[in-house]
Design an enzyme around this catalytic site. Structure first.
Site, short mmCIF file in Angstrom:
data_model
loop_
_atom_site.label_atom_id
_atom_site.label_comp_id
_atom_site.label_asym_id
_atom_site.label_seq_id
_atom_site.Cartn_x
_atom_site.Cartn_y
_atom_site.Cartn_z
N GLU A 7 -3.02 76.16 46.55
CA GLU A 7 -1.78 76.70 47.09
C GLU A 7 -2.02 77.41 48.42
OE1 GLU A 7 -3.04 77.08 44.02
OE2 GLU A 7 -1.49 77.52 42.53
N CYS B 63 -2.30 83.28 44.03
CA CYS B 63 -1.39 82.31 44.62
C CYS B 63 0.07 82.71 44.47
CB CYS B 63 -1.67 80.93 44.04
SG CYS B 63 -3.31 80.35 44.55
#
Lengths: 158, 158
Positions: B55, B86
């Site tokens: 991510e 993330c």
């Protein structure tokens, strides 16, 4: 107890980042055996990278320097208490201790959303501030990769 | 609803990352106006970067591509529900929606600590899994930089 000189360097970095027009007012140093092995200041706006917080940059540099993603035994110094993303980065990095000067209220005082962003973390997926949409119809395909990784003796585990 | 083809690409990236020996089994794509503008797979062990999650890499690339740190209007697709770091990166990036296939239990099933790491986020600083040590004696020096940033009309605010 932590060393003042390392925190002073973190504060100096925060000033360097602001005065150089790099980003938000944060600086970080990572220390191992009394030596700075990684440092950084916030560069979010100057690099168009939402993840370019001082802590993330310093952790990245320390990992590269030590040639490992496990920073156990290192201390992290940051001028202000870390945000939620950086707390996550800190936990994954396994640094041993975090030293900070300013607390969360100091962030609130200058209009930064650090405290607010923490609220999502204790919420269930469905109650977060942005939608989290499950696509369970692709679970089978996705799970095959998880299992490939988990069952291979060659993959490095965290 | 999200598009299957984007999730299929995220899963494909997760497989590419595992099969190429790059890292843990995660892949991410970021989509704006039906076009992929950033993608990535986990590269933690291969780059010795604890923050090199799929991510984070995809967010970084999307910001560079769009030349902004504000990814409002973008959707993020990831094969498994994001970890705490993330989630923080996602909130800072302001992506509009997150699509995921596998839930947190699937991570637990393959021995990843994602669920465990979330526990620190609802704890006070003093009760976290690693020590957070305040150095209030340097507050004055640190606060001067916060205020310099907050009071300058030239600094970019998040």
């Amino acid at each position: 107890m932590g060393e003042h000189r390392f925190m002073k360097r973190a504060i100096e970095l925060s000033r360097e980042g602001v005065c150089g027009g790099h980003g938000f007012p944060f600086g970080t140093v990572i220390v191992k055996n009394d030596e700075i092995i990684g440092e950084g200041f916030n560069q979010v706006p100057s690099t168009n990278d939402p993840t370019a917080h001082a802590e993330v940059i310093a952790i990245r540099k320390a990992g590269a320097r030590l040639e490992t993603f496990d920073l156990s035994g290192c201390d992290l110094y940051v001028n202000g208490v870390p945000c939620c993303m950086c707390l996550g980065a800190i936990l994954w990095s396994r640094v041993s201790r975090v030293f900070y000067a300013l607390d969360m209220q100091a962030c609130v005082d200058i209009g930064l959303p650090h405290e607010h962003l923490f609220k999502d973390f204790s919420r269930p997926l469905g109650e977060r501030s942005i939608p989290f949409v499950a696509m369970p119809e692709l679970n089978h395909e996705a799970r095959a990769v998880y299992e490939l990784w988990a069952n291979s003796p060659d993959t490095i585990k965290p």
